[in-house]
Write a protein that holds these residues in place. Structure first.
Motif, PDB file in Angstrom:
ATOM      1  N   LYS A 126      -1.629 -40.674 -17.886  1.00 28.46           N
ATOM      2  CA  LYS A 126      -0.793 -40.870 -16.893  1.00 28.46           C
ATOM      3  C   LYS A 126      -1.801 -41.235 -15.534  1.00 28.46           C
ATOM      4  O   LYS A 126      -1.541 -42.006 -14.850  1.00 28.46           O
ATOM      5  N   LEU A 127      -2.887 -40.608 -15.735  1.00 26.50           N
ATOM      6  CA  LEU A 127      -3.743 -40.768 -14.408  1.00 26.50           C
ATOM      7  C   LEU A 127      -4.852 -41.802 -15.026  1.00 26.50           C
ATOM      8  O   LEU A 127      -5.627 -41.590 -15.799  1.00 26.50           O
ATOM      9  N   ARG A 128      -5.123 -42.558 -13.992  1.00 30.34           N
ATOM     10  CA  ARG A 128      -6.223 -43.453 -14.055  1.00 30.34           C
ATOM     11  C   ARG A 128      -7.776 -42.573 -13.689  1.00 30.34           C
ATOM     12  O   ARG A 128      -7.681 -41.598 -13.125  1.00 30.34           O
ATOM     13  N   HIS A 129      -8.869 -43.112 -14.357  1.00 29.06           N
ATOM     14  CA  HIS A 129     -10.040 -42.519 -14.060  1.00 29.06           C
ATOM     15  C   HIS A 129     -10.345 -42.137 -12.629  1.00 29.06           C
ATOM     16  O   HIS A 129     -10.759 -41.086 -12.255  1.00 29.06           O
ATOM     17  N   VAL A 130     -10.101 -43.212 -11.767  1.00 24.58           N
ATOM     18  CA  VAL A 130     -10.293 -43.143 -10.333  1.00 24.58           C
ATOM     19  C   VAL A 130      -9.441 -42.011  -9.596  1.00 24.58           C
ATOM     20  O   VAL A 130      -9.954 -41.150  -8.823  1.00 24.58           O
ATOM     21  N   GLU A 131      -8.258 -41.694 -10.260  1.00 26.11           N
ATOM     22  CA  GLU A 131      -7.457 -40.771  -9.740  1.00 26.11           C
ATOM     23  C   GLU A 131      -7.995 -39.233 -10.055  1.00 26.11           C
ATOM     24  O   GLU A 131      -8.031 -38.256  -9.426  1.00 26.11           O
ATOM     25  N   LYS A 132      -8.298 -39.214 -11.512  1.00 23.90           N
ATOM     26  CA  LYS A 132      -8.770 -37.962 -11.896  1.00 23.90           C
ATOM     27  C   LYS A 132     -10.129 -37.419 -11.250  1.00 23.90           C
ATOM     28  O   LYS A 132     -10.511 -36.319 -11.042  1.00 23.90           O
ATOM     29  N   ASP A 133     -11.174 -38.554 -11.221  1.00 22.51           N
ATOM     30  CA  ASP A 133     -12.501 -38.245 -10.744  1.00 22.51           C
ATOM     31  C   ASP A 133     -12.696 -38.518  -9.306  1.00 22.51           C
ATOM     32  O   ASP A 133     -13.830 -38.006  -8.754  1.00 22.51           O
ATOM     33  N   VAL A 134     -12.134 -39.144  -8.697  1.00 18.16           N
ATOM     34  CA  VAL A 134     -12.243 -39.486  -7.124  1.00 18.16           C
ATOM     35  C   VAL A 134     -11.131 -38.896  -6.273  1.00 18.16           C
ATOM     36  O   VAL A 134     -11.271 -37.998  -5.275  1.00 18.16           O
ATOM     37  N   LEU A 135      -9.808 -39.169  -6.473  1.00 23.09           N
ATOM     38  CA  LEU A 135      -8.873 -39.141  -5.541  1.00 23.09           C
ATOM     39  C   LEU A 135      -8.102 -37.662  -5.452  1.00 23.09           C
ATOM     40  O   LEU A 135      -8.056 -36.943  -4.565  1.00 23.09           O
ATOM     41  N   ILE A 136      -8.383 -36.990  -6.713  1.00 20.49           N
ATOM     42  CA  ILE A 136      -7.642 -35.746  -6.725  1.00 20.49           C
ATOM     43  C   ILE A 136      -8.731 -34.727  -6.265  1.00 20.49           C
ATOM     44  O   ILE A 136      -8.637 -33.633  -5.473  1.00 20.49           O
TER      45      ILE A 136
END
Length: 116
Positions: free
Chosen positions: A21-31
């Motif tokens: 459910k999480l995109r790459h940018v969400e897992k590696d940047v935003l969170i």
């Protein structure tokens, strides 16, 4: 077959589905950005001590502020490496994402006045 085998496989596939459910940018940047911001808040006393030391010593800060730098680093890394802290920040991000998807209004990030 062992019930434990099915349970482990269920957890494995459930975890994969959740992470999907999480995109790459969400897992590696935003969170991780939320993690950094929250860790700086939680370690604010050490951030202030390091900042004060750097301001007082100027060019010699590399040598004179080692103790403050080590304390700050230990505090921040302690939060960065804590899986429960990651899950808290992930939940916060998912809440923000849900609110944005529902309202179209993006939450403003808190700006810090000091640099680390």
């Amino acid at each position: 077959m062992d019930n434990n085998f099915f349970f482990q496989n269920y957890l494995f596939f459930f975890t994969l589905a959740e992470n999907a459910k999480l995109r790459h940018v969400e897992k590696d940047v935003l969170i991780p950005q939320i993690m950094r911001d929250r860790a700086k808040e939680l370690c604010s006393d050490k951030v202030q001590a390091f900042t004060k030391c750097c301001q007082e010593t100027g060019v010699l800060m590399v040598v004179k502020c080692r103790q403050e730098n080590a304390a700050l680093k230990d505090c921040l890394v302690g939060y960065y490496s804590d899986p429960s802290f990651y899950e808290e920040c992930k939940a916060e991000y998912l809440k923000q994402r849900e609110e944005y998807r529902a309202t179209g209004i993006k939450k403003k990030r808190q700006k810090f006045t000091h640099n680390v």
